[in-house]
Design an enzyme around this catalytic site. Structure first.
Site, PDB file in Angstrom:
ATOM      1  CD  GLU A 124      11.785   3.623   9.638  1.00 35.29           C
ATOM      2  OE1 GLU A 124      11.778   4.629  10.402  1.00 35.29           O
ATOM      3  OE2 GLU A 124      11.801   3.700   8.417  1.00 35.29           O
ATOM      4  CE  LYS A 176      -1.456   2.964   2.164  1.00 37.18           C
ATOM      5  NZ  LYS A 176      -1.408   4.475   1.979  1.00 37.18           N
ATOM      6  CD  GLU A 202       9.555  12.601  12.441  1.00 33.92           C
ATOM      7  OE1 GLU A 202      10.496  12.032  11.872  1.00 33.92           O
ATOM      8  OE2 GLU A 202       8.460  12.044  12.683  1.00 33.92           O
ATOM      9  CB  CYS A 231      12.104   8.842   9.762  1.00 35.90           C
ATOM     10  SG  CYS A 231      12.889   7.515   8.807  1.00 35.90           S
TER      11      CYS A 231
END
Length: 480
Positions: A253, A179, A387, A287
């Site tokens: 992750e 996906k 973040e 990330c």
């Protein structure tokens, strides 16, 4: 205009359940660069049905590992042949600067080769030596495919995320529904074209762009045996809860807020040059970006001045321009999110060294932000804890080495990090104290043979190499 009006399900291009096409907008100027079909729940049902049928047919999963490895080697070679076109597509739809998308292509080769080498050396079936010589039985331990894997990846580095999941999952004998994000419909449509050419059995792989609601339908589906997810920590928590309720295997992750520790003996010029790539790669939409820069008080202003000079020198603009280092954010909402964090940093009392919330002059039509550096940042500030996912760096002062390690570890995340020192062994000793899944020393790149993943809220499980391959297998013991 690039158009994908069909969906790649189980190795065939089929009519979607919803024939409306999504416009894919250029982050550079918001013009439409492509259109693509998007999967809905009915398409997920179809993909999972053929995936289950292919798995239960015993063909792919029981084929000798060497045969599966050879098919994936063909895929890797085909991708290498098309590296330039892949880099172009990612820049077109993501806004990633061309230097980054091109530089990433050899990395994809190394990433795939590391997994395939691990597969060649993997203990697919081993007979154990009994601990008791008088034991009347012998144990045969097998590593077998889990079943149907739902691999869900983000938009920021689509080919890398796809490679880290589909290659180990397929080599292990699983069937996979990949996906992908709607924003990546063009590059991932091309990925599907490559997979269509390598000779995978019917039903083994589907590639479906879809929205968040359809993604949740996929991971919640009873036909999914394992979820492999890369994305935000918030989404990861939701997926983990679904996996827990249904006892699905899961690997996550997730996000990061990584620190680069510049030790007092470091070469500041080299360290800041490394920050250019370790902290501002992919427009800061990464990330693993080391966006907290920890500097010793005795050299603090030296580090701040060097960072200002660096960021001032970076060209922001059209990702197709070979001189561009930082391109646009992927969407207007991401652009505003980053600008809001820059405003927040000013409100929190941080010193604005360079940049700010303004849109770069002449780039108002696109999703651009001005690369920004904040100094006099306390690690408790939101700009140091959350973040941002954009080209925003915060510089935090520390008193001594223990203080630096404390600050680096004072985060809900634990994905990446870096240490800079003229003494490599000393840097290695400091790296051992940092609680993250990956730490680089003096700007070393992340390797693909060792496991990659995060501590704390940065994830569960590991990717890459033998450890990542093992995450797509179940143990079976047969006693004879």
């Amino acid at each position: 205009m690039i158009t994908y009006d069909r969906l790649f399900i189980g190795g065939s291009w089929v009519e979607p359940s919803d024939t409306r096409l999504l416009d894919i907008a250029s982050p550079h100027d918001r013009s439409v660069v492509g259109r693509a079909a998007q999967a809905r729940p009915a398409d997920i049902d179809r993909a999972l049905a053929v995936a289950r049928a292919s798995f239960e047919a015993d063909g792919w999963r029981l084929a000798p590992p060497a045969e599966r490895i050879e098919v994936l080697r063909r895929f890797n070679a085909l991708r290498e042949e098309n590296a330039e076109g892949i880099a172009h597509l990612i820049s077109l739809e993501n806004g990633s600067a061309g230097w980054f998308t091109r530089a990433g292509q050899p990395g994809l080769t190394r990433q795939a080769n590391a997994c395939l080498k691990a597969a060649e050396e993997f203990g697919w079936e081993e007979t154990l030596v009994p601990s008791d010589p008088a034991s009347p039985v012998r144990s045969v331990v097998r590593r077998e495919a889990i079943g149907v894997v739902a691999a869900v990846i983000p938009w920021n580095s689509p080919f890398s995320s796809a490679t880290s999941k589909i290659i180990p999952a397929l080599v292990a004998g699983n069937s996979v529904v990949l996906k992908v994000s709607p924003e990546n419909s063009l590059s991932m449509g091309f990925l599907a074209e490559l997979l269509d050419r390598v000779g995978l059995p019917e039903g083994v792989i589907s590639v479906l762009p879809a929205d968040r609601e359809t993604s949740e339908y996929l991971v919640s589906h009873k036909e999914v045996d394992k979820i492999a997810f890369t994305g935000s920590t918030r989404a990861g928590r939701r997926i983990a809860s679904i996996a827990g309720e249904q006892l699905k295997r899961v690997s996550l992750e997730l996000g990061g807020k990584s620190a680069a520790i510049i030790l007092p003996d470091a070469d500041i010029e080299k360290a800041v040059a490394g920050v250019k790539f370790g902290s501002l790669l992919n427009n800061g939409e990464s990330c693993i970006a080391q966006t907290r820069i920890l500097a010793p008080r005795g050299r603090y202003e030296e580090v701040v001045a060097a960072l200002k000079e660096l960021v001032d020198s970076l060209k922001v603009g059209d990702p197709r321009d070979p001189d561009t280092f930082i391109g646009p954010m992927i969407r207007p909402d991401q652009q505003e999110r980053v600008r809001d964090y820059i405003r927040l940093g000013i409100e929190e009392g941080a010193r604005l060294v360079v940049g700010g919330p303004r849109i770069p002059e002449g780039l108002e039509k696109g999703n651009y932000v001005t690369p920004t550096v904040f100094a006099d940042v306390d690690n408790s500030m939101r700009i140091a804890q959350e973040e941002i996912f954009g080209p925003v760096l915060v510089v935090i002062a520390y008193d001594d080495e223990d203080d630096a390690v404390r600050i680096a570890n004072d985060s809900e995340y634990g994905l990446s990090g870096g240490v800079w020192s003229s003494d490599e062994e000393h840097a290695l000793a400091v790296a051992r104290r940092v609680r993250t899944g990956t730490v680089t020393v003096n700007g070393a790149s992340v390797g693909f043979d060792g496991p990659f993943g995060g501590f704390k809220a940065s994830g569960i499980g590991r990717e890459y190499g033998a450890v990542g391959l093992g995450a797509y297998t179940e143990y079976k013991t047969i006693t004879v």
